[in-house]
Scaffold this motif. Sequence first.
Motif, PDB file in Angstrom:
ATOM      1  N   ALA A  32       0.832  -1.210   0.000  1.00 42.38           N
ATOM      2  CA  ALA A  32       0.000   0.000   0.000  1.00 42.38           C
ATOM      3  C   ALA A  32       0.865   1.257   0.000  1.00 42.38           C
ATOM      4  N   ALA A  33       1.929   1.277   0.779  1.00 44.18           N
ATOM      5  CA  ALA A  33       2.823   2.436   0.797  1.00 44.18           C
ATOM      6  C   ALA A  33       3.494   2.626  -0.562  1.00 44.18           C
ATOM      7  N   ARG A  34       3.896   1.527  -1.179  1.00 47.15           N
ATOM      8  CA  ARG A  34       4.540   1.637  -2.489  1.00 47.15           C
ATOM      9  C   ARG A  34       3.558   2.131  -3.548  1.00 47.15           C
ATOM     10  N   ARG A  55       1.348   9.220  -6.247  1.00 45.68           N
ATOM     11  CA  ARG A  55       1.763  10.614  -6.107  1.00 45.68           C
ATOM     12  C   ARG A  55       2.689  11.034  -7.241  1.00 45.68           C
ATOM     13  N   ARG A  56       3.587  10.137  -7.635  1.00 45.39           N
ATOM     14  CA  ARG A  56       4.445  10.457  -8.773  1.00 45.39           C
ATOM     15  C   ARG A  56       3.630  10.589 -10.058  1.00 45.39           C
ATOM     16  N   ALA A  57       2.657   9.707 -10.245  1.00 41.71           N
ATOM     17  CA  ALA A  57       1.815   9.793 -11.442  1.00 41.71           C
ATOM     18  C   ALA A  57       0.977  11.062 -11.447  1.00 41.71           C
ATOM     19  N   ASP A  58       0.492  11.477 -10.277  1.00 40.20           N
ATOM     20  CA  ASP A  58      -0.280  12.711 -10.209  1.00 40.20           C
ATOM     21  C   ASP A  58       0.576  13.916 -10.566  1.00 40.20           C
ATOM     22  N   ARG A  59       1.812  13.938 -10.106  1.00 40.45           N
ATOM     23  CA  ARG A  59       2.691  15.051 -10.467  1.00 40.45           C
ATOM     24  C   ARG A  59       2.972  15.078 -11.963  1.00 40.45           C
ATOM     25  N   ALA A 118       1.152  21.014 -10.604  1.00 40.04           N
ATOM     26  CA  ALA A 118       1.451  20.640  -9.232  1.00 40.04           C
ATOM     27  C   ALA A 118       2.868  21.061  -8.884  1.00 40.04           C
ATOM     28  N   PRO A 119       3.190  21.244  -7.614  1.00 44.43           N
ATOM     29  CA  PRO A 119       4.546  21.621  -7.222  1.00 44.43           C
ATOM     30  C   PRO A 119       5.555  20.599  -7.726  1.00 44.43           C
TER      31      PRO A 119
END
Length: 565
Positions: free
Chosen positions: A440-442, A448-452, A458-459
């Motif tokens: 789940a953490a991975r 989060r990387r895909a969202d960026r 995004a920042p």
Amino acid sequence: METQPVPRTSPVPFLRRLPTLLSLLALLALALTGALLTAPAAGAAEIRGEDTVVVAADEVVDDDLYVTGGDVVVDGTVRGDLLVAGGTVTINGTVEGDLMAAAQTVVIEGTVGDDARVASQVLLLGEGARVTDDLVTAGYSIETRPGAEIGGDVLLGAYQAQLAGTVEGDVTAGAAALALAGAIGGDVQADVGSADEVGAAWAPTTGVAVPRVDPGLTLTDGARLDGDLSYRSGTEATIAPGAEIAGQVDYEQVVVEDEAVAPAGPLALLIDGLRLFVTLFLVGLLALWLMPRATRGAAGVLRARPWLSLGWGALAVAGTAVALFAVLVVAVLLAIALGWLTLGGLAAAVVTTGVVLDLVLVLVLVLAVALLAPVVVSFTAGGLLLRDRDPARFGKRVLALALGLLIYVLLRAVPFLGAVVALLVALFGVGALVVWAWDAARRGRARRRADRDDHPGAPGAAAAGDPRHTGTWAGTAGSVGRGPAGPGHGAPAGPPRWGPPSEQPAQGRPGPGLSPQDHPQGPRSPQGPRAQGSSPAPPEGSSHPTRPPWSGEDPGRRLPPEPPR
């Protein structure tokens, strides 16, 4: 001795004096599990798995044989080892190698050419049974009938044992009730109960008649001991006049401390089982309600990767123990160093923090092992029994949990076997939770990387060349207003085209009716306004980097700023 029903009362307190034997029996069960796990990798072995597995009388298995099934019957010959896990195992033929069995009932009427290692509720060696080497066994009832032969030593741990056959080696036993009625060629060392401290345990229901053995140590008229007899018990052994003991008799009396009066017999077992079931059921309901993703995810990991879960469970428990010791050592060393620096107040804070952290680790480990692990394993087992691995409805999840917990509580009530089941359930459940948490953490980091990457605004996304994060309010004509994968992304675009609005691009063009000369900045260079260094930055907090928030224009159209008056 006569065969009659066994009364059902509470477990025996003498088990507290058998830590070494219990460790050996736990290792035996784990060894059987590991052997069955590595069976497919062995290469030279035949594997069978059905509800009923029969090796016919005229059948010869040239290699090792690994079997799982409800009823397993071996009437033929196995040239190698036999590893079997099932409900009922009957050996009428010949096993030329080792026999390793884990079952509810094991009956040996044939020949085992080497060692026999058995974990079962009931083990019976019939009149024609022959074990060439050692017998290592654990369970509720162990019986060898007259005519049965064991060529090596006997190591047993059981509630009751009756040895009426022949043992050529030594006998080491831990039992509440032990009866010797045959010939033993070596020494006998026993740790047994007594009538004043031992009640009959829960008796399993099997197709084999279970003898009733009186508590304590009993030697019948048919007992023949060529070596010494050494035993520990609360009362002296009952030795018949016809029993023969060639060596010395060493008796060590064990004083049993008075304990608080508690319910005994079936009532005690019922109360303990009901208490355990209700506790785990309530914890399971809370887990399915408050953290359904964790519970279902851990169950999915356990179904898909059971042996990985077992390994990580052992590592997690061992790692927590090491972490407890490490935290304590580090806290003490830091406190000593701070005290040497005359920072006594800080040293006390460090020690307090270390103690609190150790308590938290212990609490997490206890909750995971005693509560969450049984819930995860029971929920998984219940889903498999209902043939719905991941129930969609909450009611069916509750039913799967209740069914799995019922089986778990019943297995926990079996002496010796219950301890092994509890250990395996704890390791499997803790390992499944650890593997799910890691996955789940991975997945969260990957999202989060895909969202960026998918949202350049995004920042941290300015490195992609998005003009909205380059300090300018207008980008090049070929790239502004397009996504990160659009044409011109990350590279300067060509010179902008100026013409009628109908011929201009939909994005990056000036307002309607303006020519390049009317533009306040003048014609743009191919590098865009940033190369000229004269374009002001967009106002902070604006909803779009090139469009004022009060305009109603299409987001793809840009309006230049008003010229100075």
